[in-house]
Design an enzyme around this catalytic site. Structure first.
Site, PDB file in Angstrom:
ATOM      1  N   SER A  65      15.347  18.419  16.071  1.00 47.50           N
ATOM      2  CA  SER A  65      15.048  19.649  16.788  1.00 47.50           C
ATOM      3  C   SER A  65      14.304  20.632  15.907  1.00 47.50           C
ATOM      4  CB  SER A  65      16.356  20.288  17.243  1.00 47.50           C
ATOM      5  OG  SER A  65      17.114  20.652  16.102  1.00 47.50           O
ATOM      6  N   LYS A  66      13.597  21.500  16.574  1.00 51.30           N
ATOM      7  CA  LYS A  66      12.819  22.536  15.915  1.00 51.30           C
ATOM      8  C   LYS A  66      13.690  23.411  15.019  1.00 51.30           C
ATOM      9  CE  LYS A  66      10.810  26.201  18.245  1.00 51.30           C
ATOM     10  NZ  LYS A  66      10.054  26.670  19.423  1.00 51.30           N
ATOM     11  N   ARG A  67      14.912  23.645  15.480  1.00 50.18           N
ATOM     12  CA  ARG A  67      15.838  24.506  14.747  1.00 50.18           C
ATOM     13  C   ARG A  67      16.182  23.945  13.370  1.00 50.18           C
ATOM     14  NH1 ARG A  67      15.011  28.177  14.253  1.00 50.18           N
ATOM     15  NH2 ARG A  67      15.220  30.073  15.435  1.00 50.18           N
ATOM     16  N   SER A  74      14.679  21.002  11.880  1.00 48.24           N
ATOM     17  CA  SER A  74      13.652  20.239  11.176  1.00 48.24           C
ATOM     18  C   SER A  74      12.277  20.786  11.507  1.00 48.24           C
ATOM     19  CB  SER A  74      13.696  18.765  11.602  1.00 48.24           C
ATOM     20  OG  SER A  74      14.961  18.198  11.421  1.00 48.24           O
TER      21      SER A  74
END
Length: 496
Positions: free
Chosen positions: A258-260, A262
């Site tokens: 996930s963007k959060r 990685s």
RNA sequence: GCCCCCAUCGUCUAGAGGCCUAGGACGCCACCCUUUCAAGGUGGAGAUCAGGGGUUCGAAUCCCCUUGGGGGCACCA
């Protein structure tokens, strides 16, 4: 025998994601390996979150990775390719409407008048009871009168698909036989919103059917939803395609990447100077392996070896270290002109950021390659590596100027002597081979370790303790600038 | 909560009953090369194959259970 038709169907609701790129790659590998067709379809039915900017980012990113689609939407004035245009779902609305009509006519779908609030309340109630969320089906058997009454209230209905009963079997190419009872699907699901726009589970099936997709290759996160798709294929009178669910790419904590947690945007990797060869190579080996020890593989080699049946089942943690290693491998394989060209944008970025004061000419950069190429883990590291060559005024930390085993006095003395030696060499010519012997001789004559002398010079002219080989660096810097920087360094040192 | 999937070094993986006292790669450590940093070379540490039961002459490989992890369950995709 008909050829395989596969597709990548990104949703333009965010920049091109690592996971989407990997799925695209596997589809592409399969298509090219089997001589089939690779199709790009844009799933933009979430109008609120979709944007043209994201669409462009995704298309550019796929293109940058080296993926070419055989069929796909019109882009930037270029006409759509393929017999099933349009390839953008919002331009295919009439087809979904027609399919919906057929389902209604066959009573496989029905209007649902429940409001979002009612549905939320129902879900909360079930949750409180520790029951799985599921649609009650209260609009499943409304009489025409009841429907008319809801319409009279001004309610606009969504369309729900009847899931019925029984179990659905998925013969997944990577996972084998998976059986799911329809009762676990959460009840009849919405296929068309109240505003008339179709939903993912519906559009994906209508399109895969109409575009004659033979293999649906996608992330494992879709496995649980696959029965819904199979049911819809059947309801629409189509034989479902083959399915292959790929293992997920994971964050370091083994949750879905996930963007959060990685860096997920392909473009961010590109901006750092990862090259497509490396990204493609790395992503291909996440969840699949050739079965051999070969690991540095080109796109063509990957295509040649790719087998859907050899894809792994377990999720794979994204490991940036390994990607960097592969990136270095691929950078080292680049030809000089190619590398110079690829470095250009990164130097321009350095200039724009004010970290260098001028851009080197192609020839100058190319001459540097022999000592620079093997030191670049990423193209973006170029400024850090040799940016000092293109700055006017060097900012040097005085503490760095004095080698570990030396004091200020020795350093001043050494730099003065080195300056004379280098100036002398420069009177004749100025080449790396000619600088080394006299400087070594100088060190020996004064009883200094050559390494210490070299380090003092290195820091004086580059401002850093780690650089490409010193003499090549001095040559790249040029005779005059080398002397000037030595002078400045000597001044910066405390006088004795 | 329900359903589904998964399980070999820290990480990516090889392994499809005997070739495994488990191989490779990244990372890590040491040494070599060496003016620093890299690159390269050599060597090393690192996995009781999640645990427990079976099946079998023989199991990392097959079966079952347990545990752990993940995913899905939207008028998102």
């Amino acid at each position: 025998m008909t050829l395989d038709r596969v597709r990548i169907a990104p949703s333009p609701t965010g920049p091109l994601h690592i996971g989407t790129a990997r799925t695209a790659l596997f589809n592409f590998f399969h298509a090219r390996h089997t001589g089939g067709t690779f199709i790009l379809r844009l799933e933009d039915t979430d109008v609120a979150r979709s944007s043209i900017a994201y669409e462009k980012d995704i298309l550019d990113g796929l293109h940058w990775l080296g993926l070419r689609w055989d069929e796909g939407p019109e882009v930037a004035g270029e006409a759509a390719r393929g017999p099933h245009a349009p390839y953008r779902q919002m331009e295919r609305l009439p087809r979904y409407a027609a399919a919906a009509e057929r389902l209604i006519a066959d009573d496989m779908a029905y209007p649902c008048y429940c409001t979002t609030e009612e549905l939320d309340a129902e879900r909360k109630r079930l949750e409180a009871l520790k029951l799985p969320p599921r649609y009650s089906g209260r609009c499943a058997n409304l009489t025409p009168e009841q429907r008319a009454a809801f319409e009279g209230e001004g309610r606009r209905p969504a369309l729900r698909f009847r899931v019925g009963e029984g179990t659905v079997v998925i013969d997944d190419i990577v996972r084998g036989r998976v059986e799911i009872d329809v009762s676990n699907l959460g009840g009849d699901f919405v296929i068309v919103r109240a505003d008339g726009t179709p939903l993912y589970h519906f559009t994906v099936v209508v399109d895969d059917a109409e575009m004659e997709i033979t293999h649906v290759i996608r992330g494992e996160d879709h496995l649980s939803n696959t029965p819904k798709h199979i049911l819809l294929f059947r309801a629409l009178g189509h034989t479902p395609p083959a399915f292959a669910h790929l293992p997920l790419i994971l964050n370091a904590d083994r949750t879905k990447m996930s963007k959060r947690k990685s860096q997920t945007a392909i473009d961010d990797y590109r901006a750092e100077g990862f090259i497509p060869e490396a990204l493609v190579n790395y992503l291909a080996l996440l969840g699949w392996s050739t079965g051999s020890d070969d690991e540095v593989l080109s796109l063509d080699e990957l295509i040649e070896r790719f087998q859907l049946t050899e894809v792994n089942k377990a999720g794979a943690v994204f490991d940036r270290e390994r990607l960097e290693w592969l990136n270095g491998q691929w950078i080292r394989r680049l030809g000089p002109d190619d590398l110079v060209e690829r470095l250009r944008p990164f130097l321009e970025a350095e200039l724009a950021a004010g970290r260098i004061d001028r851009l080197p000419a192609d020839g100058e950069l190319k001459a540097l390659l022999p000592v620079v190429q093997e030191r670049l883990p990423r193209l973006g590291a170029i400024g850090d590596l040799v940016g000092f060559l293109w700055v006017e005024e060097l900012d040097i930390d005085p503490a760095l100027l004095i080698p570990k085993r030396w004091d200020a006095a020795t350093t001043v003395e050494a730099l003065r002597a080195a300056r004379e030696t280098i100036a002398e060499v420069g009177r004749v010519s100025y080449e790396a081979d000619e600088l080394e012997p006299p400087l070594r001789a100088l060190a020996e004559a004064r009883g200094w370790k050559a390494g210490d002398l070299f380090m003092a010079i290195r820091v004086a002219v580059t401002g850093r303790t780690a650089t490409p080989p010193l003499f090549d660096t001095l040559v790249a810097l040029g005779h005059d600038r080398t002397l000037a920087r030595l002078d400045r360094a000597i001044e910066a040192l405390p006088d004795e």
